[in-house]
Design a protein around this motif. Structure first.
Motif, PDB file in Angstrom:
ATOM      1  N   THR A  47       0.828  -1.207   0.000  1.00 56.89           N
ATOM      2  CA  THR A  47       0.000   0.000   0.000  1.00 56.89           C
ATOM      3  C   THR A  47       0.864   1.260   0.000  1.00 56.89           C
ATOM      4  O   THR A  47       0.607   2.212  -0.748  1.00 56.89           O
ATOM      5  CB  THR A  47      -0.926   0.002   1.229  1.00 56.89           C
ATOM      6  OG1 THR A  47      -1.769  -1.155   1.188  1.00 56.89           O
ATOM      7  CG2 THR A  47      -1.784   1.255   1.258  1.00 56.89           C
ATOM      8  N   THR A  48       1.904   1.254   0.831  1.00 63.01           N
ATOM      9  CA  THR A  48       2.789   2.420   0.916  1.00 63.01           C
ATOM     10  C   THR A  48       3.481   2.681  -0.412  1.00 63.01           C
ATOM     11  O   THR A  48       3.531   3.823  -0.888  1.00 63.01           O
ATOM     12  CB  THR A  48       3.842   2.206   2.018  1.00 63.01           C
ATOM     13  OG1 THR A  48       3.182   2.079   3.280  1.00 63.01           O
ATOM     14  CG2 THR A  48       4.815   3.374   2.067  1.00 63.01           C
ATOM     15  N   ARG A 107       2.645   1.682  -3.479  1.00 64.25           N
ATOM     16  CA  ARG A 107       1.722   2.091  -4.544  1.00 64.25           C
ATOM     17  C   ARG A 107       1.307   3.554  -4.359  1.00 64.25           C
ATOM     18  O   ARG A 107       1.180   4.300  -5.339  1.00 64.25           O
ATOM     19  CB  ARG A 107       0.489   1.178  -4.545  1.00 64.25           C
ATOM     20  CG  ARG A 107       0.789  -0.240  -4.988  1.00 64.25           C
ATOM     21  CD  ARG A 107      -0.453  -0.989  -5.402  1.00 64.25           C
ATOM     22  NE  ARG A 107      -1.473  -1.037  -4.346  1.00 64.25           N
ATOM     23  CZ  ARG A 107      -2.564  -1.782  -4.425  1.00 64.25           C
ATOM     24  NH1 ARG A 107      -2.784  -2.524  -5.509  1.00 64.25           N
ATOM     25  NH2 ARG A 107      -3.437  -1.795  -3.438  1.00 64.25           N
ATOM     26  N   LYS A 108       1.111   3.955  -3.115  1.00 66.43           N
ATOM     27  CA  LYS A 108       0.739   5.339  -2.843  1.00 66.43           C
ATOM     28  C   LYS A 108       1.851   6.292  -3.264  1.00 66.43           C
ATOM     29  O   LYS A 108       1.603   7.327  -3.889  1.00 66.43           O
ATOM     30  CB  LYS A 108       0.435   5.506  -1.347  1.00 66.43           C
ATOM     31  CG  LYS A 108      -0.004   6.908  -0.954  1.00 66.43           C
ATOM     32  CD  LYS A 108      -0.339   6.963   0.532  1.00 66.43           C
ATOM     33  CE  LYS A 108      -0.753   8.373   0.952  1.00 66.43           C
ATOM     34  NZ  LYS A 108      -1.086   8.429   2.397  1.00 66.43           N
ATOM     35  N   ALA A 166       2.055   9.331  -6.315  1.00 67.03           N
ATOM     36  CA  ALA A 166       2.022  10.616  -5.619  1.00 67.03           C
ATOM     37  C   ALA A 166       1.912  11.786  -6.589  1.00 67.03           C
ATOM     38  O   ALA A 166       1.343  12.836  -6.256  1.00 67.03           O
ATOM     39  CB  ALA A 166       3.268  10.777  -4.750  1.00 67.03           C
ATOM     40  N   GLN A 223      -1.589  12.675  -7.031  1.00 66.67           N
ATOM     41  CA  GLN A 223      -2.146  13.440  -5.913  1.00 66.67           C
ATOM     42  C   GLN A 223      -1.785  14.915  -6.033  1.00 66.67           C
ATOM     43  O   GLN A 223      -2.608  15.800  -5.781  1.00 66.67           O
ATOM     44  CB  GLN A 223      -1.633  12.852  -4.603  1.00 66.67           C
ATOM     45  CG  GLN A 223      -2.033  11.404  -4.373  1.00 66.67           C
ATOM     46  CD  GLN A 223      -1.206  10.727  -3.310  1.00 66.67           C
ATOM     47  OE1 GLN A 223      -0.621  11.384  -2.462  1.00 66.67           O
ATOM     48  NE2 GLN A 223      -1.131   9.399  -3.360  1.00 66.67           N
ATOM     49  N   HIS A 227      -7.539  12.037   0.935  1.00 63.67           N
ATOM     50  CA  HIS A 227      -6.374  12.626   1.600  1.00 63.67           C
ATOM     51  C   HIS A 227      -6.776  13.759   2.550  1.00 63.67           C
ATOM     52  O   HIS A 227      -5.929  14.532   2.994  1.00 63.67           O
ATOM     53  CB  HIS A 227      -5.390  13.155   0.557  1.00 63.67           C
ATOM     54  CG  HIS A 227      -4.905  12.100  -0.382  1.00 63.67           C
ATOM     55  ND1 HIS A 227      -4.009  11.117  -0.006  1.00 63.67           N
ATOM     56  CD2 HIS A 227      -5.229  11.839  -1.677  1.00 63.67           C
ATOM     57  CE1 HIS A 227      -3.782  10.318  -1.028  1.00 63.67           C
ATOM     58  NE2 HIS A 227      -4.518  10.719  -2.046  1.00 63.67           N
TER      59      HIS A 227
END
Length: 342
Positions: free
Chosen positions: A11-12, A14-15, A19, A22, A69
């Motif tokens: 998860t970390t 892929r986030k 980025a 985002q 977020h």
């Protein structure tokens, strides 16, 4: 390794990998003016779309992404503000809208993919990508981006100007120079603290085009303020008692030492030089600071400093450090003196 830590790691990663998306979502919301369009009452995506001239379905998708977020919040089919989304409003006293736009300007997307090359060589990539150095490009080829930069620096300055002015404790018939001071928010704050203090705002010509009107002739501080153009890396042709460099020394080490030597020469023996920086090892937001450090590498072959690396450069420039202390939660003030001649 258990399943939970593996899932968390996936998860970390892929986030982080997405980025950029985002950041793009934040930029889109800022450009569209969504935060300004949303008032105190909940609104649907369709209502907001009418206000910002967007397609309702795609605006709903943008807002859905941002809410994950904490930027806006969903209440059924309607959206409301959060503390974070309010910082995108133009009328919020501590607005960060221009900082968001600055951090996502088109030139940033062209240099980030070159980070591996910069890490391999230890050198910035901006000139190679754009054909000229960063500031020349900014003021010659991208005036809109230059204006965003100046507004973003002013927004950042407003967050700390009062605490810095109080920490500087400048009073009486002295002259202070704000080196590369942009629109002049810090200088106006200092002049407002004591009617005897005189000030000089020194920066590149383009940076002074939209200076705080209070510093211009006829303005509130016009009779005590001067505007001087120049490049502090080349010369500082101003005599004064105190020189301030706030978030200026973020380029390559050679330019940093050259600037400090120019300032020291202008200040003369016994002169006061104050360096104010957001240090990597003194920041409560290391994620922000370390990422800015990499961006500075890319665009100006610069850096965010560790405390000892900056103190080393100050000493190399011939200045004597008299005090180092934090100012507010993010900044450190390094007070220096120009040594007396033997």
């Amino acid at each position: 390794m258990t399943v939970a830590p593996v899932h968390e790691a996936v998860t970390t990663l892929r986030k982080l990998a997405l980025a950029a998306g985002q950041a793009a979502a934040l930029r889109a919301a800022a450009q569209l003016g969504v935060a300004d369009a949303l008032g105190d009452e909940p609104a649907t995506a369709a209502q907001l779309a009418t206000a910002v001239n967007a397609e309702p379905g795609t605006l709903d998708r943008l807002l859905r992404a941002l809410t994950t977020h904490g930027v806006f919040a969903a209440q059924g089919e309607r959206y409301v503000h959060t503390a974070t989304s309010r910082l995108l409003r133009t009328d919020t006293p501590r607005s960060l809208r221009d900082m968001v736009l600055w951090a996502t300007e088109p030139w940033t997307w062209s240099v980030w993919p070159q980070l591996a090359d910069a890490v391999r060589t230890g050198k910035g990539v901006f000139a190679e990508v754009h054909g000229k150095d960063f500031f020349t490009y900014l003021y010659e080829d991208a005036p809109d981006s230059a204006e965003v930069f100046n507004r973003a620096m002013t927004q950042a300055s407003r967050l700390s100007s009062q605490s810095i002015a109080e920490a500087l404790d400048i009073h009486g018939p002295v002259t202070v120079v704000d080196v590369a001071g942009g629109h002049g928010d810090l200088l106006t704050t200092i002049l407002g603290e004591d009617s005897e203090v005189r000030g000089v705002l020194f920066d590149l010509p383009g940076a002074l085009d939209d200076v705080d009107p209070r510093l211009r002739e006829g303005g509130l501080f016009g009779d005590r303020a001067s505007l001087v153009t120049g490049d502090c890396r080349e010369a500082v042709p101003v005599a004064a008692d105190v020189f301030i460099l706030k978030n200026v020394l973020e380029w390559d080490d050679e330019s940093t030492v050259a600037t400090l030597r120019n300032v020291a020469g202008a200040a003369g023996p016994g002169g006061r030089v104050v360096v104010i920086e957001n240090l990597v090892d003194g920041s409560p937001e290391t994620g922000f600071t370390t990422t800015m450090d990499l961006l500075l590498l890319l665009n100006v072959n610069g850096r965010k400093h560790l405390r000892q690396s900056l103190l080393r450069l100050v000493a190399e420039a011939g200045l004597v450090v008299t005090d180092v202390h934090p100012v507010g939660p993010y900044l450190h003030m390094i007070d220096c003196a120009v040594p007396e001649r033997p």
